[in-house]
Design a protein around this motif. Sequence first.
Motif, PDB file in Angstrom:
ATOM      1  N   GLU A 148      11.055  35.372  28.308  1.00 35.37           N
ATOM      2  CA  GLU A 148       9.734  35.987  28.523  1.00 35.37           C
ATOM      3  C   GLU A 148       8.607  35.178  27.913  1.00 35.37           C
ATOM      4  O   GLU A 148       7.478  35.193  28.416  1.00 35.37           O
ATOM      5  CB  GLU A 148       9.752  37.407  27.944  1.00 35.37           C
ATOM      6  N   GLU A 149       8.881  34.442  26.826  1.00 37.94           N
ATOM      7  CA  GLU A 149       7.817  33.683  26.167  1.00 37.94           C
ATOM      8  C   GLU A 149       7.250  32.567  27.045  1.00 37.94           C
ATOM      9  O   GLU A 149       6.159  32.056  26.791  1.00 37.94           O
ATOM     10  CB  GLU A 149       8.301  33.100  24.837  1.00 37.94           C
ATOM     11  N   TYR A 150       7.986  32.198  28.096  1.00 37.90           N
ATOM     12  CA  TYR A 150       7.476  31.169  29.008  1.00 37.90           C
ATOM     13  C   TYR A 150       6.507  31.754  30.037  1.00 37.90           C
ATOM     14  O   TYR A 150       5.836  31.014  30.752  1.00 37.90           O
ATOM     15  CB  TYR A 150       8.628  30.471  29.719  1.00 37.90           C
ATOM     16  N   GLY A 151       6.469  33.063  30.139  1.00 36.77           N
ATOM     17  CA  GLY A 151       5.490  33.714  30.999  1.00 36.77           C
ATOM     18  C   GLY A 151       5.665  33.478  32.483  1.00 36.77           C
ATOM     19  O   GLY A 151       4.680  33.430  33.221  1.00 36.77           O
ATOM     20  N   MET A 152       6.909  33.346  32.951  1.00 28.32           N
ATOM     21  CA  MET A 152       7.154  33.111  34.373  1.00 28.32           C
ATOM     22  C   MET A 152       7.895  34.297  34.983  1.00 28.32           C
ATOM     23  O   MET A 152       8.858  34.805  34.412  1.00 28.32           O
ATOM     24  CB  MET A 152       7.955  31.827  34.586  1.00 28.32           C
ATOM     25  N   PHE A 153       7.401  34.730  36.132  1.00 29.73           N
ATOM     26  CA  PHE A 153       7.990  35.854  36.848  1.00 29.73           C
ATOM     27  C   PHE A 153       8.049  35.529  38.336  1.00 29.73           C
ATOM     28  O   PHE A 153       7.340  34.645  38.829  1.00 29.73           O
ATOM     29  CB  PHE A 153       7.155  37.127  36.642  1.00 29.73           C
ATOM     30  N   GLY A 154       8.904  36.246  39.034  1.00 29.11           N
ATOM     31  CA  GLY A 154       9.000  36.086  40.481  1.00 29.11           C
ATOM     32  C   GLY A 154       8.401  37.276  41.195  1.00 29.11           C
ATOM     33  O   GLY A 154       8.110  38.319  40.591  1.00 29.11           O
ATOM     34  N   GLY A 155       8.231  37.140  42.495  1.00 27.88           N
ATOM     35  CA  GLY A 155       7.690  38.236  43.274  1.00 27.88           C
ATOM     36  C   GLY A 155       8.001  38.086  44.749  1.00 27.88           C
ATOM     37  O   GLY A 155       8.348  36.989  45.219  1.00 27.88           O
ATOM     38  N   VAL A 156       7.902  39.177  45.470  1.00 24.92           N
ATOM     39  CA  VAL A 156       8.024  39.173  46.930  1.00 24.92           C
ATOM     40  C   VAL A 156       6.866  40.007  47.478  1.00 24.92           C
ATOM     41  O   VAL A 156       6.330  40.887  46.797  1.00 24.92           O
ATOM     42  CB  VAL A 156       9.371  39.748  47.423  1.00 24.92           C
ATOM     43  N   PHE A 157       6.473  39.726  48.716  1.00 23.95           N
ATOM     44  CA  PHE A 157       5.361  40.467  49.292  1.00 23.95           C
ATOM     45  C   PHE A 157       5.473  40.530  50.811  1.00 23.95           C
ATOM     46  O   PHE A 157       6.123  39.691  51.447  1.00 23.95           O
ATOM     47  CB  PHE A 157       4.014  39.835  48.911  1.00 23.95           C
ATOM     48  N   VAL A 158       4.840  41.545  51.372  1.00 23.64           N
ATOM     49  CA  VAL A 158       4.663  41.687  52.810  1.00 23.64           C
ATOM     50  C   VAL A 158       3.213  42.105  53.046  1.00 23.64           C
ATOM     51  O   VAL A 158       2.731  43.064  52.437  1.00 23.64           O
ATOM     52  CB  VAL A 158       5.608  42.745  53.424  1.00 23.64           C
ATOM     53  N   ASP A 159       2.511  41.371  53.902  1.00 26.78           N
ATOM     54  CA  ASP A 159       1.128  41.688  54.251  1.00 26.78           C
ATOM     55  C   ASP A 159       1.035  41.983  55.742  1.00 26.78           C
ATOM     56  O   ASP A 159       1.628  41.273  56.565  1.00 26.78           O
ATOM     57  CB  ASP A 159       0.193  40.526  53.923  1.00 26.78           C
ATOM     58  N   ILE A 160       0.295  43.030  56.091  1.00 26.93           N
ATOM     59  CA  ILE A 160       0.069  43.411  57.488  1.00 26.93           C
ATOM     60  C   ILE A 160      -1.422  43.686  57.656  1.00 26.93           C
ATOM     61  O   ILE A 160      -2.020  44.393  56.832  1.00 26.93           O
ATOM     62  CB  ILE A 160       0.871  44.675  57.865  1.00 26.93           C
ATOM     63  N   GLY A 161      -2.030  43.125  58.705  1.00 24.11           N
ATOM     64  CA  GLY A 161      -3.452  43.372  58.873  1.00 24.11           C
ATOM     65  C   GLY A 161      -3.979  42.931  60.221  1.00 24.11           C
ATOM     66  O   GLY A 161      -3.269  42.329  61.033  1.00 24.11           O
TER      67      GLY A 161
END
Length: 226
Positions: A148-161
């Motif tokens: 956690e001290e490195y401050g890196m995280f992952g993520g996923v996303f979906v955008d519709i518009g």
Amino acid sequence: KLTSDSSSISPLISADVGNRNKSSIILSYNLDETNSVVNPTAGFNFRITQELNGLGGDINFSKSELDFKIYRTLFNDNIILSSNISSGIIIGTDADISNRFFLGGDKLKGFRNQGIGPIDSSYNNSPLGGKIFGVLSLEASFPIGIPEEYGMFGGVFVDIGSLWGLDNTDNGIIDIDDGAKIRSAAGVSIFWDTLIGPLRFNFSRPIKKETYDIIENFRFTVDTRF
């Protein structure tokens, strides 16, 4: 003031060229019920903006935008979920290309800034903007096994518009298609809290698009996890 020295510019843009006086009042209301300004994990943030033109000058229209974002967590706060709904509408016929909405980039991931919406295909696919837009964005952020001290995280996303609506669709050659066509994209993100600020790297792929849309598979921004 809009100016142009090109004879190849779309007539629908040329019509907006010239001096116009604009006088407006902008009203804004923001209700922030999140648990953190920087890295929210719970609560919601609601914002509405109303721009009223016509109290002076020679432009008369109203422009409204709404943004609502809600947060929650799962598995002991390790996974942060967020959903964001944003929309806007212009009422009136005096909104030129400098006042209309454009979509893409951070507002609709997977597509370049001004990458979707009505275009003039007779003049280099010139983006014309639109009077109405709507976007739904769903995201999740989570640890990726790095300390956690490195401050890196992952993520996923979906955008519709979608972005649509013009007052004039006749350029003298063809009739511009300004209908509401849904676009969507999905992707993954890397979030990195650094000394120079929070960085975000998005890698995305369109799911639904039009042939003339300008896609964007990678985007780098200075941004928090949400």
